[in-house]
Design a protein around this motif. Structure first.
Motif, PDB file in Angstrom:
ATOM      1  N   TRP A 115      -9.524   5.501   7.546  1.00 42.30           N
ATOM      2  CA  TRP A 115      -8.421   6.356   7.088  1.00 42.30           C
ATOM      3  C   TRP A 115      -7.930   5.913   5.711  1.00 42.30           C
ATOM      4  CZ3 TRP A 115      -3.725   4.351   5.796  1.00 42.30           C
ATOM      5  CH2 TRP A 115      -3.421   3.055   6.260  1.00 42.30           C
ATOM      6  N   HIS A 116      -7.927   4.589   5.485  1.00 41.80           N
ATOM      7  CA  HIS A 116      -7.524   4.047   4.178  1.00 41.80           C
ATOM      8  C   HIS A 116      -8.509   4.479   3.106  1.00 41.80           C
ATOM      9  CE1 HIS A 116      -6.605   0.152   1.711  1.00 41.80           C
ATOM     10  NE2 HIS A 116      -5.943   1.203   1.236  1.00 41.80           N
ATOM     11  N   LEU A 117      -9.788   4.314   3.390  1.00 40.03           N
ATOM     12  CA  LEU A 117     -10.837   4.744   2.470  1.00 40.03           C
ATOM     13  C   LEU A 117     -10.771   6.237   2.231  1.00 40.03           C
ATOM     14  CD1 LEU A 117     -13.612   4.200   0.973  1.00 40.03           C
ATOM     15  CD2 LEU A 117     -14.668   4.774   3.167  1.00 40.03           C
ATOM     16  N   GLY A 118     -10.638   7.020   3.307  1.00 40.99           N
ATOM     17  CA  GLY A 118     -10.665   8.472   3.173  1.00 40.99           C
ATOM     18  C   GLY A 118      -9.567   9.018   2.293  1.00 40.99           C
ATOM     19  N   MET A 119      -8.346   8.514   2.452  1.00 46.43           N
ATOM     20  CA  MET A 119      -7.236   9.024   1.655  1.00 46.43           C
ATOM     21  C   MET A 119      -7.384   8.651   0.182  1.00 46.43           C
ATOM     22  SD  MET A 119      -3.878   8.777   4.083  1.00 46.43           S
ATOM     23  CE  MET A 119      -4.095   7.054   4.514  1.00 46.43           C
ATOM     24  N   ASN A 120      -7.780   7.409  -0.079  1.00 44.20           N
ATOM     25  CA  ASN A 120      -7.954   7.007  -1.479  1.00 44.20           C
ATOM     26  C   ASN A 120      -9.104   7.746  -2.151  1.00 44.20           C
ATOM     27  OD1 ASN A 120      -5.812   5.262  -1.495  1.00 44.20           O
ATOM     28  ND2 ASN A 120      -7.030   3.407  -1.424  1.00 44.20           N
ATOM     29  N   MET A 121     -10.184   7.933  -1.431  1.00 44.95           N
ATOM     30  CA  MET A 121     -11.329   8.607  -2.024  1.00 44.95           C
ATOM     31  C   MET A 121     -11.083  10.100  -2.205  1.00 44.95           C
ATOM     32  SD  MET A 121     -13.325   6.225  -2.843  1.00 44.95           S
ATOM     33  CE  MET A 121     -11.763   5.321  -3.123  1.00 44.95           C
ATOM     34  N   MET A 171       0.846  -1.191   0.000  1.00 43.43           N
ATOM     35  CA  MET A 171       0.000   0.000   0.000  1.00 43.43           C
ATOM     36  C   MET A 171       0.876   1.233   0.000  1.00 43.43           C
ATOM     37  SD  MET A 171      -2.519   1.206   3.030  1.00 43.43           S
ATOM     38  CE  MET A 171      -1.116   1.296   4.126  1.00 43.43           C
ATOM     39  N   LEU A 172       0.625   2.101  -0.884  1.00 42.27           N
ATOM     40  CA  LEU A 172       1.406   3.322  -0.990  1.00 42.27           C
ATOM     41  C   LEU A 172       0.608   4.499  -0.482  1.00 42.27           C
ATOM     42  CD1 LEU A 172       3.746   5.038  -2.060  1.00 42.27           C
ATOM     43  CD2 LEU A 172       2.555   5.114  -4.233  1.00 42.27           C
ATOM     44  N   GLY A 173       1.238   5.353   0.284  1.00 42.25           N
ATOM     45  CA  GLY A 173       0.591   6.575   0.726  1.00 42.25           C
ATOM     46  C   GLY A 173       1.337   7.770   0.190  1.00 42.25           C
ATOM     47  N   ILE A 174       0.749   8.540  -0.689  1.00 41.79           N
ATOM     48  CA  ILE A 174       1.368   9.739  -1.231  1.00 41.79           C
ATOM     49  C   ILE A 174       0.427  10.897  -0.977  1.00 41.79           C
ATOM     50  CG2 ILE A 174       2.116  10.930  -3.319  1.00 41.79           C
ATOM     51  CD1 ILE A 174       2.942   8.317  -4.454  1.00 41.79           C
ATOM     52  N   ARG A 175       0.899  11.887  -0.322  1.00 41.98           N
ATOM     53  CA  ARG A 175       0.082  13.057  -0.055  1.00 41.98           C
ATOM     54  C   ARG A 175       0.690  14.214  -0.829  1.00 41.98           C
ATOM     55  NH1 ARG A 175      -3.469  14.218   4.031  1.00 41.98           N
ATOM     56  NH2 ARG A 175      -2.845  12.307   5.051  1.00 41.98           N
ATOM     57  N   SER A 176       0.035  14.663  -1.874  1.00 43.30           N
ATOM     58  CA  SER A 176       0.567  15.728  -2.707  1.00 43.30           C
ATOM     59  C   SER A 176      -0.570  16.512  -3.316  1.00 43.30           C
ATOM     60  CB  SER A 176       1.462  15.162  -3.816  1.00 43.30           C
ATOM     61  OG  SER A 176       0.709  14.342  -4.660  1.00 43.30           O
ATOM     62  N   SER A 177      -0.232  17.638  -3.908  1.00 44.47           N
ATOM     63  CA  SER A 177      -1.225  18.456  -4.593  1.00 44.47           C
ATOM     64  C   SER A 177      -0.861  18.560  -6.051  1.00 44.47           C
ATOM     65  CB  SER A 177      -1.288  19.860  -3.993  1.00 44.47           C
ATOM     66  OG  SER A 177      -1.649  19.792  -2.632  1.00 44.47           O
ATOM     67  N   LEU A 178      -1.883  18.604  -6.904  1.00 43.97           N
ATOM     68  CA  LEU A 178      -1.654  18.713  -8.328  1.00 43.97           C
ATOM     69  C   LEU A 178      -2.345  19.949  -8.847  1.00 43.97           C
ATOM     70  CD1 LEU A 178      -1.782  16.018 -10.993  1.00 43.97           C
ATOM     71  CD2 LEU A 178      -3.226  17.998 -11.245  1.00 43.97           C
ATOM     72  N   THR A 179      -1.610  20.727  -9.628  1.00 43.09           N
ATOM     73  CA  THR A 179      -2.172  21.929 -10.215  1.00 43.09           C
ATOM     74  C   THR A 179      -1.863  21.947 -11.698  1.00 43.09           C
ATOM     75  OG1 THR A 179      -1.793  23.123  -8.168  1.00 43.09           O
ATOM     76  CG2 THR A 179      -2.201  24.430 -10.146  1.00 43.09           C
ATOM     77  N   LEU A 180      -2.870  22.140 -12.511  1.00 45.77           N
ATOM     78  CA  LEU A 180      -2.653  22.330 -13.940  1.00 45.77           C
ATOM     79  C   LEU A 180      -2.331  23.800 -14.177  1.00 45.77           C
ATOM     80  CD1 LEU A 180      -5.541  20.242 -15.479  1.00 45.77           C
ATOM     81  CD2 LEU A 180      -3.251  19.523 -14.856  1.00 45.77           C
TER      82      LEU A 180
END
Length: 341
Positions: A191-197, A1-10
């Motif tokens: 917490w697993h559901l929340g981050m993926n969703m 399981m990978l956890g990546i917390r980042s933001s994406l901006t176009l």
């Protein structure tokens, strides 16, 4: 399981990977707004997306002959205790079936082909799905609802037998082929559901609008299936002891990230509040390197193989889409310049 917390901006006025759009076969009117001709830049509104997706192993034994009330009433703060209690139910529900990985692979690949060719017809002619053809964001919300519904079923003890059979990808034995797909919609902890969703909501709405609902559905589902197949084959190829069962949507989400990064390689990605140099494509390659290292070094309890499987399908989709759009652009150019010859 990978956890990546980042933001994406176009970034506005971001050139897409040198291809244009004329009568694309993708059947997406909205894609014309994002992909433009080779010599033209189109402004794209700024979008901030939180990418947090993970698929994890359950380091627990599977199938016990009877319920253990001590585990059922154990302290909920113990993560592994809470996971164990989902595994304990009567073994009679499996009917002795043990589908082989080879057969599961054949079924998975056949499903991927069927989804790819059947998606356009599904969203064109089936009434329920045809609504989503013109409402791609609503389709993402439907996926969110499906994941929340599966999470709710995990909270009901009477459903645990059904959930383990169809919503959990087991490595040692495969009680149902449906687990290849069902595990990609399955989360046992909030917490697993929340981050993926959160990742699916913020990132999926952008790419679904970009590609169109049918193509997004095909990308998402085939990335999920590929992630499950990679997860099944990896311990056998690496000649390692079979790991615990796994679940989570990150295989599909890595596929979405891979496709987006290929199509819009210079899109800025933020890790928390820090921009990643090189844009989306560099960030994606970094995630591939991290997952490959995880497979080789076998650290943590993450299903790195599932992440790599989804990533591979995402890049394949991105490559195919870009080539189809470029082909259409060339055909239009030839038609419009024919009178000059």
């Amino acid at each position: 399981m990978l956890g990546i917390r980042s933001s994406l901006t176009l970034i506005p006025k971001l050139p897409v990977r040198q291809f244009g759009l004329i009568n694309t076969p993708l059947k997406s009117q909205t894609l014309r707004k994002f992909i433009h001709t080779k010599n033209t830049n189109v402004g794209i509104r700024s979008i901030r997306n939180e990418l947090i997706f993970k698929r994890r192993f359950m380091n627990t034994s599977v199938k016990h002959p009877k319920w253990d009330n001590n585990i059922f009433y154990a302290d909920s703060s113990d993560r592994y205790t809470r996971l164990n209690r989902f595994q304990q139910f009567n073994n009679s529900g499996s009917n002795g079936k043990d589908n082989s990985v080879r057969n599961a692979t054949i079924v998975g690949l056949a499903s991927m082909v069927g989804i790819y060719f059947g998606s356009p017809y599904l969203f064109d002619y089936v009434p329920v799905f045809s609504y989503f053809k013109t409402h791609p964001k609503s389709f993402v919300y439907a996926l969110l609802g499906a994941n929340f519904a599966v999470y709710g079923l995990w909270q009901l003890p009477r459903c645990w037998g059904f959930m383990q059979r169809y919503m959990l990808l087991q490595k040692s034995r495969i009680p149902s082929y449906w687990s290849i797909i069902g595990s990609a919609f399955s989360h046992q902890e909030f917490w697993h559901l929340g981050m993926n969703m959160l990742a699916l909501w913020s990132f999926g709405t952008s790419i679904a609008t970009m590609l169109g609902t049918a193509n997004f559905f095909s990308l998402y589902m085939n990335s999920a299936i590929a992630g499950s197949l990679f997860s099944l084959w990896y311990p056998r190829i690496a000649r390692m002891a079979l790991m615990g069962p796994s679940l989570g949507a990150s295989g599909a989400l890595f596929g979405v990230l891979g496709c987006f990064s290929y199509l819009v390689p210079q899109a800025q990605i933020l890790l928390f509040v820090f921009p990643i140099p090189g844009g989306a494509w560099i960030a994606f390659l970094g995630s591939v390197a991290w997952n490959a290292a995880g497979c080789a070094l076998r650290w943590g309890s993450f299903d790195y193989a599932a992440h790599l499987g989804g990533s591979a399908i995402g890049v394949l989709y991105g490559w195919y889409i870009s080539n189809q759009v470029e082909k259409r652009r060339q055909e239009r150019f030839e038609r419009e310049t024919r009178w000059l010859r």
